[in-house]
Design an enzyme around this catalytic site. Structure first.
Site, PDB file in Angstrom:
ATOM      1  CD  GLU A   6     -14.898  20.877  12.144  1.00 53.88           C
ATOM      2  OE1 GLU A   6     -13.974  21.280  11.425  1.00 53.88           O
ATOM      3  OE2 GLU A   6     -14.786  19.901  12.901  1.00 53.88           O
ATOM      4  CG  PHE A  60      -8.725  14.013  -0.806  1.00 58.86           C
ATOM      5  CD1 PHE A  60      -8.907  13.534   0.478  1.00 58.86           C
ATOM      6  CD2 PHE A  60      -7.692  14.914  -1.046  1.00 58.86           C
ATOM      7  CE1 PHE A  60      -8.074  13.940   1.511  1.00 58.86           C
ATOM      8  CE2 PHE A  60      -6.850  15.315  -0.019  1.00 58.86           C
ATOM      9  CZ  PHE A  60      -7.049  14.835   1.266  1.00 58.86           C
TER      10      PHE A  60
HETATM   11  C1  PRP Z   1     -11.434  17.534   9.457  1.00 58.77           C
HETATM   12  C2  PRP Z   1     -12.454  18.609   9.779  1.00 58.77           C
HETATM   13  C3  PRP Z   1     -13.267  18.007  10.868  1.00 58.77           C
HETATM   14  C4  PRP Z   1     -13.217  16.531  10.579  1.00 58.77           C
HETATM   15  C5  PRP Z   1     -14.504  16.118   9.942  1.00 58.77           C
HETATM   16  O1  PRP Z   1     -10.344  17.666  10.301  1.00 58.77           O
HETATM   17  O2  PRP Z   1     -11.841  19.806  10.165  1.00 58.77           O
HETATM   18  O3  PRP Z   1     -12.762  18.316  12.155  1.00 58.77           O
HETATM   19  O4  PRP Z   1     -12.132  16.308   9.681  1.00 58.77           O
HETATM   20  O5  PRP Z   1     -14.528  14.751   9.677  1.00 58.77           O
HETATM   21  P1  PRP Z   1     -15.674  13.792  10.206  1.00 58.77           P
HETATM   22  O6  PRP Z   1     -16.991  14.441   9.905  1.00 58.77           O
HETATM   23  O7  PRP Z   1     -15.452  12.536   9.385  1.00 58.77           O
HETATM   24  O8  PRP Z   1     -15.470  13.548  11.664  1.00 58.77           O
HETATM   25  P2  PRP Z   1      -8.953  16.901  10.070  1.00 58.77           P
HETATM   26  O9  PRP Z   1      -8.937  15.654  10.877  1.00 58.77           O
HETATM   27  O10 PRP Z   1      -8.717  16.737   8.597  1.00 58.77           O
HETATM   28  O11 PRP Z   1      -7.878  17.866  10.737  1.00 58.77           O
HETATM   29  P3  PRP Z   1      -7.249  19.245  10.212  1.00 58.77           P
HETATM   30  O12 PRP Z   1      -8.388  20.238  10.149  1.00 58.77           O
HETATM   31  O13 PRP Z   1      -6.255  19.609  11.269  1.00 58.77           O
HETATM   32  O14 PRP Z   1      -6.630  19.006   8.868  1.00 58.77           O
END
Ligand code: PRP
Length: 197
Positions: free
Chosen positions: A100, A153
């Protein structure tokens, strides 16, 4: 309009050094594995981290991708997650590592761990580049983390704002997100220079 202020939270050099260290640590962890570990990158933010991480690893690895979406109104995450693109690889009996870019509330990783565990991996671990601990809603197991960051952010090195800024080689903090939200492209020229106009 003045572009929103940004601050370098993690330099390119610090990112590369930490990713190299994580790569070495993970190589050590999996060096005794019978089969190559399956690294699962969660699209799209983790792609830059994955690309550097696997090149910092000195062992054979298998890479796969998963895309998920979470639903909510007004941009809030309700914790309802759905798989949009599933893996090509079976996980039965394999050593699996979720890759991640950021763990925030922990809801996504909690969901992923549950769903992937159902597939019978030999082991299941997770690595994140960034850990925003202060935002956690659910406690979640996270074996490896690059940097713990404050609740601000961030963009760059895979992380976006409305699909832009992923290709910055460092991580920038954007303290006033509302200014960027009013004009999402307002950092393009300050960060990349004129050229596309
Ligand atoms: C981000 C990151 C995780 C998630 C974490 O993805 O890659 O998958 O958010 O957030 P959480 O702990 O609050 O669940 P995002 O939705 O931004 O998608 P992207 O990687 O495609 O930009």
């Amino acid at each position: 309009m003045t572009p929103p202020e940004t601050q370098v939270l993690i330099s390119s050099e610090d990112l590369q050094a930490r990713v190299a260290a994580l790569g070495a640590q993970l190589s050590e962890t999996y060096s005794a594995s019978k089969e190559a570990p399956v690294l699962i990158a969660i699209l799209k933010g983790s792609t830059l981290f994955l690309a550097d991480l696997i090149r910092a690893m000195s062992i054979d690895v298998v890479v796969d991708f998963m895309s998920i979406s979470s639903y909510g109104s007004d941009g809030e995450r309700p914790g309802v997650v759905r798989i949009m693109k599933d893996l090509d690889q079976p996980l039965e009996g394999r050593d699996v590592l979720i890759v991640e870019d950021i763990v925030d509330t922990g809801l996504t990783l909690t969901y992923l761990r549950k769903r992937l565990n159902e597939r019978g991996p030999r082991s299941l671990r997770a690595v994140t580049l960034l850990d925003k601990v202060a935002r956690r809603i659910v406690p979640v197991d996270l074996e490896y983390s690059g940097f713990e960051i404050p609740d601000v952010f961030v963009i760059g090195y895979g992380l976006d704002f409305q699909a832009r800024y992923r290709n910055l080689s460092k991580i920038l903090a954007v303290p006033d997100l509302s200014a960027l939200a009013m004009e999402p492209a307002s950092l393009v020229e300050p960060l990349f220079g004129p050229g596309l106009g």
